[in-house]
Design an enzyme around this catalytic site. Sequence first.
Site, PDB file in Angstrom:
ATOM      1  N   GLY A  69      22.014  21.834  61.477  1.00 54.44           N
ATOM      2  CA  GLY A  69      23.121  22.002  61.155  1.00 54.44           C
ATOM      3  C   GLY A  69      23.597  23.346  60.692  1.00 54.44           C
ATOM      4  O   GLY A  69      22.804  24.684  61.364  1.00 54.44           O
TER       5      GLY A  69
ATOM      6  N   TYR B 119      15.906  26.175  47.836  1.00 53.75           N
ATOM      7  CA  TYR B 119      15.616  26.680  47.001  1.00 53.75           C
ATOM      8  C   TYR B 119      15.506  25.789  45.576  1.00 53.75           C
ATOM      9  O   TYR B 119      15.212  26.716  44.483  1.00 53.75           O
ATOM     10  CB  TYR B 119      15.932  28.164  46.995  1.00 53.75           C
ATOM     11  CG  TYR B 119      17.826  27.499  46.395  1.00 53.75           C
ATOM     12  CD1 TYR B 119      18.066  26.825  45.204  1.00 53.75           C
ATOM     13  CD2 TYR B 119      18.670  27.219  47.713  1.00 53.75           C
ATOM     14  CE1 TYR B 119      19.676  26.775  45.584  1.00 53.75           C
ATOM     15  CE2 TYR B 119      19.785  27.017  48.570  1.00 53.75           C
ATOM     16  CZ  TYR B 119      20.842  26.681  46.591  1.00 53.75           C
ATOM     17  OH  TYR B 119      21.073  26.447  46.825  1.00 53.75           O
TER      18      TYR B 119
ATOM     19  N   ASP C 211      25.721  33.612  54.785  1.00 51.76           N
ATOM     20  CA  ASP C 211      24.010  32.957  55.051  1.00 51.76           C
ATOM     21  C   ASP C 211      23.328  33.728  56.070  1.00 51.76           C
ATOM     22  O   ASP C 211      22.008  34.158  55.812  1.00 51.76           O
ATOM     23  CB  ASP C 211      24.480  31.745  55.728  1.00 51.76           C
ATOM     24  CG  ASP C 211      24.897  31.026  54.736  1.00 51.76           C
ATOM     25  OD1 ASP C 211      24.789  31.414  53.133  1.00 51.76           O
ATOM     26  OD2 ASP C 211      25.850  29.463  55.059  1.00 51.76           O
TER      27      ASP C 211
ATOM     28  N   LYS D 265      32.496  23.883  55.263  1.00 50.83           N
ATOM     29  CA  LYS D 265      31.913  24.834  56.418  1.00 50.83           C
ATOM     30  C   LYS D 265      32.191  25.644  57.939  1.00 50.83           C
ATOM     31  O   LYS D 265      33.328  26.385  58.160  1.00 50.83           O
ATOM     32  CB  LYS D 265      30.511  25.430  56.235  1.00 50.83           C
ATOM     33  CG  LYS D 265      30.013  25.646  54.352  1.00 50.83           C
ATOM     34  CD  LYS D 265      28.138  26.151  55.260  1.00 50.83           C
ATOM     35  CE  LYS D 265      27.778  26.671  53.883  1.00 50.83           C
ATOM     36  NZ  LYS D 265      26.938  26.921  54.207  1.00 50.83           N
TER      37      LYS D 265
HETATM   38  P1  NAP Z   1      23.590  20.184  57.526  1.00 56.74           P
HETATM   39  O1  NAP Z   1      25.107  20.551  57.769  1.00 56.74           O
HETATM   40  O2  NAP Z   1      24.074  18.946  56.540  1.00 56.74           O
HETATM   41  O3  NAP Z   1      22.287  20.298  58.859  1.00 56.74           O
HETATM   42  C1  NAP Z   1      21.320  19.451  57.786  1.00 56.74           C
HETATM   43  C2  NAP Z   1      20.443  20.141  59.048  1.00 56.74           C
HETATM   44  O4  NAP Z   1      19.255  19.264  58.339  1.00 56.74           O
HETATM   45  C3  NAP Z   1      20.510  18.736  60.018  1.00 56.74           C
HETATM   46  O5  NAP Z   1      20.010  18.927  60.983  1.00 56.74           O
HETATM   47  C4  NAP Z   1      19.802  16.614  60.279  1.00 56.74           C
HETATM   48  O6  NAP Z   1      19.287  16.662  61.630  1.00 56.74           O
HETATM   49  C5  NAP Z   1      18.658  17.552  59.534  1.00 56.74           C
HETATM   50  N1  NAP Z   1      17.773  16.695  58.274  1.00 56.74           N
HETATM   51  C6  NAP Z   1      18.869  16.006  57.522  1.00 56.74           C
HETATM   52  N2  NAP Z   1      18.293  15.391  56.778  1.00 56.74           N
HETATM   53  C7  NAP Z   1      17.032  15.054  57.212  1.00 56.74           C
HETATM   54  C8  NAP Z   1      16.366  13.681  57.782  1.00 56.74           C
HETATM   55  N3  NAP Z   1      15.461  13.177  56.759  1.00 56.74           N
HETATM   56  N4  NAP Z   1      14.801  14.548  58.567  1.00 56.74           N
HETATM   57  C9  NAP Z   1      15.535  15.269  59.623  1.00 56.74           C
HETATM   58  N5  NAP Z   1      15.937  16.012  59.861  1.00 56.74           N
HETATM   59  C10 NAP Z   1      17.093  16.148  58.539  1.00 56.74           C
HETATM   60  O7  NAP Z   1      23.113  21.103  56.178  1.00 56.74           O
HETATM   61  P2  NAP Z   1      22.863  22.616  56.412  1.00 56.74           P
HETATM   62  O8  NAP Z   1      24.079  22.717  55.371  1.00 56.74           O
HETATM   63  O9  NAP Z   1      22.424  23.012  57.559  1.00 56.74           O
HETATM   64  O10 NAP Z   1      22.070  22.554  54.570  1.00 56.74           O
HETATM   65  C11 NAP Z   1      20.569  22.280  55.024  1.00 56.74           C
HETATM   66  C12 NAP Z   1      19.692  23.322  54.644  1.00 56.74           C
HETATM   67  O11 NAP Z   1      20.007  24.555  54.120  1.00 56.74           O
HETATM   68  C13 NAP Z   1      20.791  22.660  52.604  1.00 56.74           C
HETATM   69  O12 NAP Z   1      19.880  21.382  52.089  1.00 56.74           O
HETATM   70  C14 NAP Z   1      19.083  23.649  52.015  1.00 56.74           C
HETATM   71  O13 NAP Z   1      18.577  23.746  51.593  1.00 56.74           O
HETATM   72  C15 NAP Z   1      19.581  24.954  52.554  1.00 56.74           C
HETATM   73  N6  NAP Z   1      20.043  26.117  52.705  1.00 56.74           N
HETATM   74  C16 NAP Z   1      19.972  27.378  52.158  1.00 56.74           C
HETATM   75  C17 NAP Z   1      20.719  28.297  52.331  1.00 56.74           C
HETATM   76  C18 NAP Z   1      19.805  29.202  51.005  1.00 56.74           C
HETATM   77  O14 NAP Z   1      20.681  30.545  50.722  1.00 56.74           O
HETATM   78  N7  NAP Z   1      18.738  29.621  51.092  1.00 56.74           N
HETATM   79  C19 NAP Z   1      21.679  28.233  52.707  1.00 56.74           C
HETATM   80  C20 NAP Z   1      22.139  26.719  53.092  1.00 56.74           C
HETATM   81  C21 NAP Z   1      21.630  25.960  53.072  1.00 56.74           C
HETATM   82  P3  NAP Z   1      20.535  15.628  62.539  1.00 56.74           P
HETATM   83  O15 NAP Z   1      21.550  16.759  62.783  1.00 56.74           O
HETATM   84  O16 NAP Z   1      19.938  14.812  62.761  1.00 56.74           O
HETATM   85  O17 NAP Z   1      21.298  14.773  61.098  1.00 56.74           O
END
Ligand code: NAP
Length: 268
Positions: free
Chosen positions: A130, A211, A105, A69
């Site tokens: 993230g 989801y 998004d 992304k």
């Molecule tokens: P990302 O860029 O990899 O960011 C993940 C975030 O979650 C970071 O802030 C990370 O913290 C935190 N994290 C990861 N594992 C963790 C843990 N075990 N304990 C505490 N914090 C944790 O991923 P992203 O693209 O933001 O996506 C995150 C989630 O959003 C996805 O898994 C998905 O389920 C959801 N999502 C949903 C949609 C939708 O349309 N519904 C769209 C996109 C994403 P750190 O900074 O400390 O690493």
Amino acid sequence: MSAAPALCGIVLHPAGHTLSPVLHRAAYAELGLDAHYHAFDVPLAKAADAVRGMRALGLRQLSVSLPLKQAMLELADEISEAARRIGAANTLTLADGRIRADNTDWLGVVRTLEPRGAWTGRRALVLGAGGAARAVVHALRELGMRVSVHNRTQERAERLARELGAEMARDGDDCDLLVNATPVGMHPRPEDSPWPAERLDPAAMVFDTVYRPLHTRLLREAGERGCAVQDGLEMLVHQAVEQVELWSGLRPSAAVLRRAALAVLERD
Ligand code: NAP
């Protein structure tokens, strides 16, 4: 001979479990669009090759997911204001030989929350920093909310807060809306929750962007405490609705996409 069907798809890595082909194909069928949508497994090191391929083959649109992304922003010819602010692209659209990077998004978040209340001036707490959290915070700020951010890695939350007009969460802060934008609680670890049940305020709404599964532990515990709850499917559906409209000019029905996704999720 009729014109060739449009080619679209999603780039991501690994390419295992995306629902995007199901959503887009349902939209094309409903709108009568002659288009194909494929999932392409593209590791980060191949991001530039994928963009060259898009241009060379005339792919009309690519959805973009992890881990591409951010990289795709830098490879596009034009960047929308929202994608620039969020720092991530989830959509590349090819028109007149130029590739435009967009982010839908955040619109998925707005379309999810708008029908569920008046949010201006109210307080939100967002978990995560993230790409998803950045889209969520941008959307909540656009809805006029006051936003605090809580993240495992403090510096990342500080950067997000500074860039998107949010604050750092403090212990004891109350909120009208709690949003989980981390993967905690997602398959294959549905027993995890990103927030302690005893800290859930029954007056707040809880929105989990996860989801898979649809009914996460966080949402179950929030429902048990009397909170209003919102799962992550609506955001996913609406970001896809916006993507299809971006390249085709036609707006598919969210209900059609939701039904197609639920048919898959209920088999999980
Ligand atoms: P990302 O860029 O990899 O960011 C993940 C975030 O979650 C970071 O802030 C990370 O913290 C935190 N994290 C990861 N594992 C963790 C843990 N075990 N304990 C505490 N914090 C944790 O991923 P992203 O693209 O933001 O996506 C995150 C989630 O959003 C996805 O898994 C998905 O389920 C959801 N999502 C949903 C949609 C939708 O349309 N519904 C769209 C996109 C994403 P750190 O900074 O400390 O690493």
